[in-house]
Design a protein around this motif. Structure first.
Motif, mmCIF file in Angstrom:
data_model
loop_
_atom_site.group_PDB
_atom_site.id
_atom_site.type_symbol
_atom_site.label_atom_id
_atom_site.label_comp_id
_atom_site.label_asym_id
_atom_site.label_seq_id
_atom_site.Cartn_x
_atom_site.Cartn_y
_atom_site.Cartn_z
ATOM 1 N N SER A 25 0.824 -1.207 0.000
ATOM 2 C CA SER A 25 0.000 0.000 0.000
ATOM 3 C C SER A 25 0.858 1.257 0.000
ATOM 4 O O SER A 25 2.033 1.233 0.390
ATOM 5 C CB SER A 25 -0.914 0.003 1.225
ATOM 6 N N LYS A 26 0.240 2.350 -0.401
ATOM 7 C CA LYS A 26 0.915 3.645 -0.348
ATOM 8 C C LYS A 26 0.893 4.227 1.059
ATOM 9 O O LYS A 26 1.556 5.227 1.336
ATOM 10 C CB LYS A 26 0.243 4.619 -1.313
ATOM 11 N N TYR A 27 0.099 3.604 1.953
ATOM 12 C CA TYR A 27 -0.014 4.099 3.323
ATOM 13 C C TYR A 27 0.903 3.322 4.260
ATOM 14 O O TYR A 27 1.157 2.124 4.066
ATOM 15 C CB TYR A 27 -1.453 3.989 3.822
ATOM 16 N N ILE A 28 1.353 4.026 5.311
ATOM 17 C CA ILE A 28 2.220 3.414 6.312
ATOM 18 C C ILE A 28 1.358 2.793 7.403
ATOM 19 O O ILE A 28 0.445 3.432 7.935
ATOM 20 C CB ILE A 28 3.179 4.454 6.931
ATOM 21 N N ASN A 29 1.652 1.550 7.753
ATOM 22 C CA ASN A 29 0.910 0.840 8.781
ATOM 23 C C ASN A 29 1.320 1.339 10.159
ATOM 24 O O ASN A 29 2.257 2.123 10.309
ATOM 25 C CB ASN A 29 1.172 -0.662 8.646
ATOM 26 N N GLU A 30 0.633 0.857 11.199
ATOM 27 C CA GLU A 30 0.910 1.295 12.564
ATOM 28 C C GLU A 30 2.294 0.880 13.045
ATOM 29 O O GLU A 30 2.818 1.435 14.007
ATOM 30 C CB GLU A 30 -0.151 0.724 13.509
ATOM 31 N N ASN A 31 2.910 -0.096 12.369
ATOM 32 C CA ASN A 31 4.264 -0.505 12.741
ATOM 33 C C ASN A 31 5.330 0.273 11.967
ATOM 34 O O ASN A 31 6.483 -0.145 11.889
ATOM 35 C CB ASN A 31 4.450 -2.007 12.522
ATOM 36 N N ALA A 32 4.907 1.405 11.366
ATOM 37 C CA ALA A 32 5.812 2.307 10.633
ATOM 38 C C ALA A 32 6.344 1.683 9.354
ATOM 39 O O ALA A 32 7.362 2.117 8.815
ATOM 40 C CB ALA A 32 6.962 2.765 11.520
ATOM 41 N N ARG A 33 5.663 0.690 8.848
ATOM 42 C CA ARG A 33 6.038 0.057 7.589
ATOM 43 C C ARG A 33 4.851 0.096 6.631
ATOM 44 O O ARG A 33 3.703 0.130 7.064
ATOM 45 C CB ARG A 33 6.456 -1.395 7.812
ATOM 46 N N PRO A 34 5.127 0.072 5.337
ATOM 47 C CA PRO A 34 4.014 0.047 4.378
ATOM 48 C C PRO A 34 3.164 -1.217 4.568
ATOM 49 O O PRO A 34 3.698 -2.298 4.819
ATOM 50 C CB PRO A 34 4.719 0.042 3.016
ATOM 51 N N LYS A 35 1.853 -1.046 4.461
ATOM 52 C CA LYS A 35 0.936 -2.173 4.593
ATOM 53 C C LYS A 35 1.083 -3.100 3.395
ATOM 54 O O LYS A 35 1.108 -2.656 2.242
ATOM 55 C CB LYS A 35 -0.511 -1.672 4.683
ATOM 56 N N ARG A 36 1.172 -4.408 3.670
ATOM 57 C CA ARG A 36 1.277 -5.397 2.600
ATOM 58 C C ARG A 36 0.105 -6.372 2.675
ATOM 59 O O ARG A 36 -0.295 -6.788 3.757
ATOM 60 C CB ARG A 36 2.602 -6.165 2.702
ATOM 61 N N ILE A 37 -0.416 -6.710 1.510
ATOM 62 C CA ILE A 37 -1.535 -7.646 1.398
ATOM 63 C C ILE A 37 -1.090 -8.820 0.536
ATOM 64 O O ILE A 37 -0.489 -8.635 -0.531
ATOM 65 C CB ILE A 37 -2.770 -6.979 0.757
ATOM 66 N N LYS A 38 -1.395 -10.034 0.996
ATOM 67 C CA LYS A 38 -1.018 -11.242 0.261
ATOM 68 C C LYS A 38 -2.273 -12.080 0.015
ATOM 69 O O LYS A 38 -3.087 -12.273 0.913
ATOM 70 C CB LYS A 38 -0.010 -12.052 1.069
ATOM 71 N N ARG A 39 -2.424 -12.573 -1.218
ATOM 72 C CA ARG A 39 -3.558 -13.415 -1.563
ATOM 73 C C ARG A 39 -3.122 -14.573 -2.463
ATOM 74 O O ARG A 39 -2.218 -14.433 -3.289
ATOM 75 C CB ARG A 39 -4.647 -12.606 -2.286
ATOM 76 N N LYS A 40 -3.815 -15.713 -2.299
ATOM 77 C CA LYS A 40 -3.567 -16.902 -3.122
ATOM 78 C C LYS A 40 -4.790 -17.187 -3.980
ATOM 79 O O LYS A 40 -5.918 -16.907 -3.585
ATOM 80 C CB LYS A 40 -3.278 -18.116 -2.240
ATOM 81 N N ALA A 41 -4.549 -17.783 -5.168
ATOM 82 C CA ALA A 41 -5.647 -18.169 -6.050
ATOM 83 C C ALA A 41 -5.170 -19.258 -6.993
ATOM 84 O O ALA A 41 -3.973 -19.565 -7.064
ATOM 85 C CB ALA A 41 -6.166 -16.966 -6.829
ATOM 86 N N ALA A 42 -6.100 -19.822 -7.746
ATOM 87 C CA ALA A 42 -5.771 -20.932 -8.641
ATOM 88 C C ALA A 42 -4.961 -20.471 -9.843
ATOM 89 O O ALA A 42 -4.123 -21.214 -10.362
ATOM 90 C CB ALA A 42 -7.049 -21.623 -9.110
ATOM 91 N N THR A 43 -5.203 -19.236 -10.299
ATOM 92 C CA THR A 43 -4.473 -18.719 -11.456
ATOM 93 C C THR A 43 -3.764 -17.421 -11.092
ATOM 94 O O THR A 43 -4.071 -16.781 -10.075
ATOM 95 C CB THR A 43 -5.426 -18.449 -12.632
ATOM 96 N N GLU A 44 -2.849 -17.022 -11.949
ATOM 97 C CA GLU A 44 -2.085 -15.802 -11.706
ATOM 98 C C GLU A 44 -2.988 -14.573 -11.707
ATOM 99 O O GLU A 44 -2.893 -13.714 -10.826
ATOM 100 C CB GLU A 44 -0.998 -15.666 -12.783
ATOM 101 N N GLN A 45 -3.881 -14.484 -12.688
ATOM 102 C CA GLN A 45 -4.750 -13.320 -12.791
ATOM 103 C C GLN A 45 -5.739 -13.243 -11.621
ATOM 104 O O GLN A 45 -6.049 -12.157 -11.129
ATOM 105 C CB GLN A 45 -5.514 -13.355 -14.125
ATOM 106 N N GLU A 46 -6.229 -14.390 -11.181
ATOM 107 C CA GLU A 46 -7.141 -14.404 -10.036
ATOM 108 C C GLU A 46 -6.439 -13.938 -8.772
ATOM 109 O O GLU A 46 -7.024 -13.226 -7.945
ATOM 110 C CB GLU A 46 -7.714 -15.804 -9.839
#
Length: 459
Positions: A25-46
């Protein structure tokens, strides 16, 4: 892990063949680091699509001042619960309406497959399947509530970027599609008994004359006045005007959660009638007889009447009779006098089998049907008496309207053929009606409609 262009994050294929996407994310998380989101799916585009959606949802919440963790395991049912409690409940709905929503969703949404699905499992097909299934299982009126709430919830989730599309917005049920509907259910509905018959009304009248039930007079007063059951049970003595032969419907009985909290029990309370306003209705000679009988019975049998009710419970507390008791007594009386309620069994999605048949609400529909199907029926006047809000002139209580209500075809006229007795008050004369005065405060369209209506009643 392959480096992608801006906005696509980093994507890699896992040993099990699935794909994993990581975005920052463009925003800084409460731990003073950029927020990161991780997701899994069956295909790359998904995986990219799911990760981008989750990141967008988090950023929207962060911009509102809430650093909310997006729970991937939450189901549509849990979001429905949140939506009803945080959004629908705060729209100013009454306590009884909120309770009705909760009960309706419990019976017609939470026990269906769609409520168990996580958001990434949703699509237009799932909503179509649910809409068609609930419409097939339940009546259109019953199914309409969860369907509309689902459409609102879908829009709400889309606005929060929790789903990529507003899946339910344009979904139609099979009943709404041309030349495509459940013929077996349509044919079954045509054969159902929708209202009480003339023979049934005669039986109710005989039960009243022979004192077979405390509720015979309540049943007949509903049929005679087009009042709802809760309105009849909550009539107060001061609501009756014997001089002018009128009844003022000021309140009805309803149920709500204590403190409007669904985790607590239920309580009875008085609320304004449906439509949000009181109304004045004409008391026919037979309705007058019924009211006098109820007053007499109250004086003879009621030990206490703290709320000055017309027909309270004859038990020690003297409170208003409940709709549950009314329903039970109607069923018992129908069984006793041989009135067919067209009871049929229906299997719920949970597997429970319940019995359904004509109830106290069907009495209201019966009275309206008698009035609207009579010769020279006036739907404006009938709507005024019944408390419908679709016609704007219904809340204008003038002598002319009360005079017009006297002409409504009721059960005593159409079925029982009772001879009307002279009322205490003299009939209202045409000369008493001042059309200009009554229509001064109306808009142009309403004024024109009202004047046309008065001319029809007083040519």
């Amino acid at each position: 892990m392959t480096k992608r262009k801006d906005g696509e994050g980093s994507v890699r294929q896992l040993p099990d063949g699935s794909w994993e996407c990581l975005m920052q994310s463009k925003y800084i998380n409460e731990n003073a680091r950029p927020k990161r989101i991780k997701r899994k799916a069956a295909t790359e585009q998904e995986a990219i699509k799911s990760c981008r959606l989750a990141l967008k949802a988090w950023e929207k919440e962060f911009e509102r001042g809430r650093n909310t963790k997006i729970d991937k395991t939450r189901t549509l049912g849990s979001y429905m619960e949140e939506y009803v409690d945080k959004v629908v409940k705060n729209r100013g709905i009454t306590g009884s309406t909120y309770k009705s929503y909760i009960y309706t969703l419990n019976a017609n949404f939470y026990n269906y497959k769609i409520s168990k699905l996580q958001l990434h499992m949703l699509n237009t097909v799932e909503f179509e399947l649910y809409f068609d299934t609930v419409t097939h299982d339940k009546s259109r009126k019953t199914a309409s509530v969860p369907i509309q709430l689902c459409k609102q919830l879908s829009t709400w989730l889309y606005g929060k970027s929790l789903i990529p599309e507003d899946y339910a917005r344009f979904v139609e049920t099979k009943h709404e599609k041309r030349n495509e509907y459940f013929r077996d259910k349509e044919n079954a509905d045509k054969n159902r008994k929708q209202i009480f018959s003339d023979e049934d009304i005669v039986k109710f009248y005989n039960s009243y004359k022979n004192n077979l039930s405390e509720y015979s007079c309540v049943i007949l007063l509903q049929l005679e006045t087009m009042m709802r059951g809760g309105e009849v049970l909550n009539l107060h003595i001061e609501d009756i005007d014997f001089d002018n032969n009128t009844i003022t419907v000021r309140s009805t009985i309803a149920e709500r959660f204590i403190d409007n909290d669904k985790t607590k029990g239920l309580e009875k309370y008085e609320k304004v009638p449906k439509g949000g306003k009181e109304r004045v209705i004409y008391m026919s000679p037979f309705a007058r007889e019924l009211v006098l009988y109820m007053l007499e019975q109250t004086k003879l049998k009621s030990r206490h009447n703290p709320d000055n009710l017309l027909y309270p419970s004859f038990l020690k507390h003297g409170k208003a009779r409940s709709m549950e008791a009314y329903e039970m007594q109607l069923k018992a009386l129908c069984n006793k006098i041989g009135v067919d309620r067209d009871v049929r069994q229906r299997k719920q999605p949970s597997g429970k089998v319940i019995n359904e048949g004509l109830n106290t609400h069907a009495l209201w529909h019966t009275a309206i049907t008698i009035a609207n199907t009579s010769r020279n029926a006036n739907v404006v006047v009938n709507a005024l008496q019944a408390g419908h809000t679709a016609i704007r002139t219904e809340n204008i209580y003038t002598h002319s309207n009360l005079k017009a209500q006297e002409q409504i075809e009721t059960a005593s006229k159409a079925v029982l053929n009772l001879k009307p007795e002279k009322a205490l008050s003299e009939p209202y004369m045409k000369s008493e009606v001042n059309i200009d005065k009554e229509s001064e405060s109306m808009s142009g369209q309403d004024k024109e409609l009202y004047e046309m209506y008065l001319k029809l009643q007083f040519p």
